[in-house]
Motif scaffolding. Structure first.
Motif, PDB file in Angstrom:
ATOM      1  N   UNK A   1      19.280  -5.665   4.096  1.00 15.54           N
ATOM      2  CA  UNK A   1      18.837  -5.783   2.719  1.00 15.54           C
ATOM      3  C   UNK A   1      17.413  -5.233   2.605  1.00 15.54           C
ATOM      4  N   UNK A   2      17.155  -4.540   1.510  1.00 11.80           N
ATOM      5  CA  UNK A   2      15.816  -4.023   1.269  1.00 11.80           C
ATOM      6  C   UNK A   2      14.866  -5.167   0.959  1.00 11.80           C
ATOM      7  N   UNK A   3      13.660  -4.998   1.432  1.00 10.78           N
ATOM      8  CA  UNK A   3      12.644  -6.013   1.180  1.00 10.78           C
ATOM      9  C   UNK A   3      11.457  -5.386   0.470  1.00 10.78           C
ATOM     10  N   UNK A   4      10.806  -6.179  -0.327  1.00 17.53           N
ATOM     11  CA  UNK A   4       9.560  -5.787  -0.975  1.00 17.53           C
ATOM     12  C   UNK A   4       8.493  -6.745  -0.495  1.00 17.53           C
ATOM     13  N   UNK A   5       7.359  -6.209  -0.109  1.00 17.55           N
ATOM     14  CA  UNK A   5       6.217  -7.041   0.267  1.00 17.55           C
ATOM     15  C   UNK A   5       5.316  -7.198  -0.947  1.00 17.55           C
ATOM     16  N   UNK A   6       4.915  -8.425  -1.205  1.00 17.99           N
ATOM     17  CA  UNK A   6       3.938  -8.716  -2.252  1.00 17.99           C
ATOM     18  C   UNK A   6       2.731  -9.300  -1.537  1.00 17.99           C
ATOM     19  N   UNK A   7       1.640  -8.544  -1.567  1.00 16.17           N
ATOM     20  CA  UNK A   7       0.423  -8.997  -0.897  1.00 16.17           C
ATOM     21  C   UNK A   7      -0.711  -9.064  -1.907  1.00 16.17           C
ATOM     22  N   UNK A   8      -1.705  -9.861  -1.561  1.00 14.40           N
ATOM     23  CA  UNK A   8      -2.857 -10.023  -2.441  1.00 14.40           C
ATOM     24  C   UNK A   8      -4.085 -10.332  -1.606  1.00 14.40           C
ATOM     25  N   UNK A   9      -5.247 -10.123  -2.196  1.00 12.51           N
ATOM     26  CA  UNK A   9      -6.490 -10.295  -1.467  1.00 12.51           C
ATOM     27  C   UNK A   9      -6.889 -11.734  -1.204  1.00 12.51           C
ATOM     28  N   UNK A  10      -6.452 -12.650  -2.068  1.00 13.08           N
ATOM     29  CA  UNK A  10      -6.786 -14.063  -1.865  1.00 13.08           C
ATOM     30  C   UNK A  10      -5.808 -14.944  -2.635  1.00 13.08           C
ATOM     31  N   UNK A  11      -5.850 -16.230  -2.335  1.00 16.90           N
ATOM     32  CA  UNK A  11      -4.935 -17.165  -3.005  1.00 16.90           C
ATOM     33  C   UNK A  11      -5.206 -17.242  -4.509  1.00 16.90           C
ATOM     34  N   UNK A  12      -6.412 -16.898  -4.931  1.00 16.60           N
ATOM     35  CA  UNK A  12      -6.719 -16.942  -6.364  1.00 16.60           C
ATOM     36  C   UNK A  12      -5.910 -15.907  -7.154  1.00 16.60           C
ATOM     37  N   UNK A  13      -5.351 -14.908  -6.464  1.00 16.55           N
ATOM     38  CA  UNK A  13      -4.517 -13.897  -7.126  1.00 16.55           C
ATOM     39  C   UNK A  13      -3.079 -14.370  -7.331  1.00 16.55           C
ATOM     40  N   UNK A  14      -2.701 -15.464  -6.687  1.00 14.79           N
ATOM     41  CA  UNK A  14      -1.309 -15.917  -6.698  1.00 14.79           C
ATOM     42  C   UNK A  14      -0.740 -16.190  -8.090  1.00 14.79           C
ATOM     43  N   UNK A  15      -1.486 -16.810  -9.020  1.00 12.41           N
ATOM     44  CA  UNK A  15      -0.888 -17.033 -10.342  1.00 12.41           C
ATOM     45  C   UNK A  15      -0.423 -15.732 -11.021  1.00 12.41           C
ATOM     46  N   UNK A  16      -1.163 -14.660 -10.838  1.00 13.07           N
ATOM     47  CA  UNK A  16      -0.764 -13.365 -11.401  1.00 13.07           C
ATOM     48  C   UNK A  16       0.397 -12.787 -10.606  1.00 13.07           C
ATOM     49  N   UNK A  17       0.282 -12.769  -9.281  1.00 18.25           N
ATOM     50  CA  UNK A  17       1.277 -12.131  -8.430  1.00 18.25           C
ATOM     51  C   UNK A  17       2.613 -12.865  -8.403  1.00 18.25           C
ATOM     52  N   UNK A  18       2.611 -14.136  -8.798  1.00 17.87           N
ATOM     53  CA  UNK A  18       3.856 -14.904  -8.846  1.00 17.87           C
ATOM     54  C   UNK A  18       4.877 -14.254  -9.773  1.00 17.87           C
ATOM     55  N   UNK A  27      16.194 -10.376  -9.205  1.00 15.31           N
ATOM     56  CA  UNK A  27      17.048  -9.234  -8.863  1.00 15.31           C
ATOM     57  C   UNK A  27      17.686  -9.407  -7.477  1.00 15.31           C
ATOM     58  N   UNK A  28      17.522 -10.583  -6.873  1.00 16.62           N
ATOM     59  CA  UNK A  28      18.053 -10.877  -5.524  1.00 16.62           C
ATOM     60  C   UNK A  28      17.470  -9.960  -4.451  1.00 16.62           C
ATOM     61  N   UNK A  29      16.204  -9.644  -4.598  1.00 18.54           N
ATOM     62  CA  UNK A  29      15.494  -8.822  -3.614  1.00 18.54           C
ATOM     63  C   UNK A  29      14.729  -9.752  -2.686  1.00 18.54           C
ATOM     64  N   UNK A  30      14.868  -9.518  -1.398  1.00 16.77           N
ATOM     65  CA  UNK A  30      14.130 -10.312  -0.422  1.00 16.77           C
ATOM     66  C   UNK A  30      12.646  -9.965  -0.534  1.00 16.77           C
ATOM     67  N   UNK A  31      11.811 -10.993  -0.590  1.00 19.63           N
ATOM     68  CA  UNK A  31      10.375 -10.804  -0.802  1.00 19.63           C
ATOM     69  C   UNK A  31       9.597 -11.395   0.370  1.00 19.63           C
ATOM     70  N   UNK A  32       8.686 -10.607   0.895  1.00 14.26           N
ATOM     71  CA  UNK A  32       7.738 -11.070   1.907  1.00 14.26           C
ATOM     72  C   UNK A  32       6.397 -11.215   1.194  1.00 14.26           C
ATOM     73  N   UNK A  54       8.535  -0.749   9.572  1.00 18.32           N
ATOM     74  CA  UNK A  54       9.357  -1.089  10.742  1.00 18.32           C
ATOM     75  C   UNK A  54      10.038  -2.442  10.585  1.00 18.32           C
ATOM     76  N   UNK A  55       9.598  -3.228   9.583  1.00 20.09           N
ATOM     77  CA  UNK A  55      10.175  -4.553   9.329  1.00 20.09           C
ATOM     78  C   UNK A  55      11.171  -4.543   8.170  1.00 20.09           C
ATOM     79  N   UNK A  56      11.562  -3.367   7.706  1.00 19.40           N
ATOM     80  CA  UNK A  56      12.525  -3.276   6.620  1.00 19.40           C
ATOM     81  C   UNK A  56      11.926  -3.302   5.233  1.00 19.40           C
ATOM     82  N   UNK A  57      10.616  -3.320   5.131  1.00 20.81           N
ATOM     83  CA  UNK A  57       9.960  -3.248   3.830  1.00 20.81           C
ATOM     84  C   UNK A  57      10.186  -1.849   3.265  1.00 20.81           C
ATOM     85  N   UNK A  58      10.531  -1.787   1.978  1.00 20.28           N
ATOM     86  CA  UNK A  58      10.766  -0.501   1.319  1.00 20.28           C
ATOM     87  C   UNK A  58       9.683  -0.163   0.293  1.00 20.28           C
ATOM     88  N   UNK A  59       9.064  -1.183  -0.284  1.00 15.24           N
ATOM     89  CA  UNK A  59       8.018  -1.010  -1.300  1.00 15.24           C
ATOM     90  C   UNK A  59       6.994  -2.114  -1.092  1.00 15.24           C
TER      91      UNK A  59
END
Length: 160
Positions: A1-18, A27-32, A54-59
């Motif tokens: 399954x394709x995976x998307x990584x969602x990364x951010x600079x700090x925990x304070x970004x989490x409310x937006x990145x959620x 969309x049933x996409x696996x998220x890291x 190399x870990x299956x991340x596509x975007x």
């Protein structure tokens, strides 16, 4: 399954990145998800960026506020498409510093950039990228877009 990584600079970004995480899961996409600071954890940034494919991340969706170097640095090290989310943070100059830091990338190091705090659109764009080579995902995008259309049609009925 394709995976998307969602990364951010700090925990304070989490409310937006959620919002990106939620739409991707819809969309049933696996998220890291991870915190990767360009300035405070540069070694982690390098390791993450160079190994994501190399870990299956596509975007990769990278959210950052202030100087907002995370998306560009990830794009400079990874062969994957990177979507930058400028985050209006407490140390931000009304968000413009983040927008311009992500938007104004040099030739050869592209970062797709969404609106300030536009993590939901980043998630949709990531799904569309996956949908360009995955028929099942493309069908989900088509259904999602039809739902948007129906919302507008129903909303128009309420004002007449």
């Amino acid at each position: 399954m394709s995976k998307v990584a969602v990364i951010m600079g700090s925990t304070s970004d989490m409310p937006v990145m959620q919002e990106a995480i939620d739409i991707l899961k819809g969309f049933d996409i696996e998220v890291e998800v991870d915190i990767v600071s360009a300035h405070r954890t540069p070694e982690k940034l390098f390791e993450f960026s160079k190994s994501a494919h190399t870990r299956g991340i596509k975007v990769i969706i990278a959210g950052a506020g202030g100087a907002a170097h995370l998306p560009g640095m990830v794009a400079s090290l990874s062969p994957l498409p990177v979507i930058g989310v400028p985050v209006k943070s407490s140390n931000s100059i009304d968000g413009w510093d983040s927008v311009l830091s992500i938007l104004q990338m040099p030739a050869g190091v592209p970062v797709a950039t969404v609106a300030l705090n536009g993590a939901k659109n980043a998630g949709i764009l990531a799904a569309q990228i996956l949908g360009s080579s995955d028929k099942c995902m493309l069908d989900k995008i088509l259904i999602y877009k039809e739902g948007l259309k129906q919302k507008v049609i129903e909303g128009a009925k309420t004002i007449k």
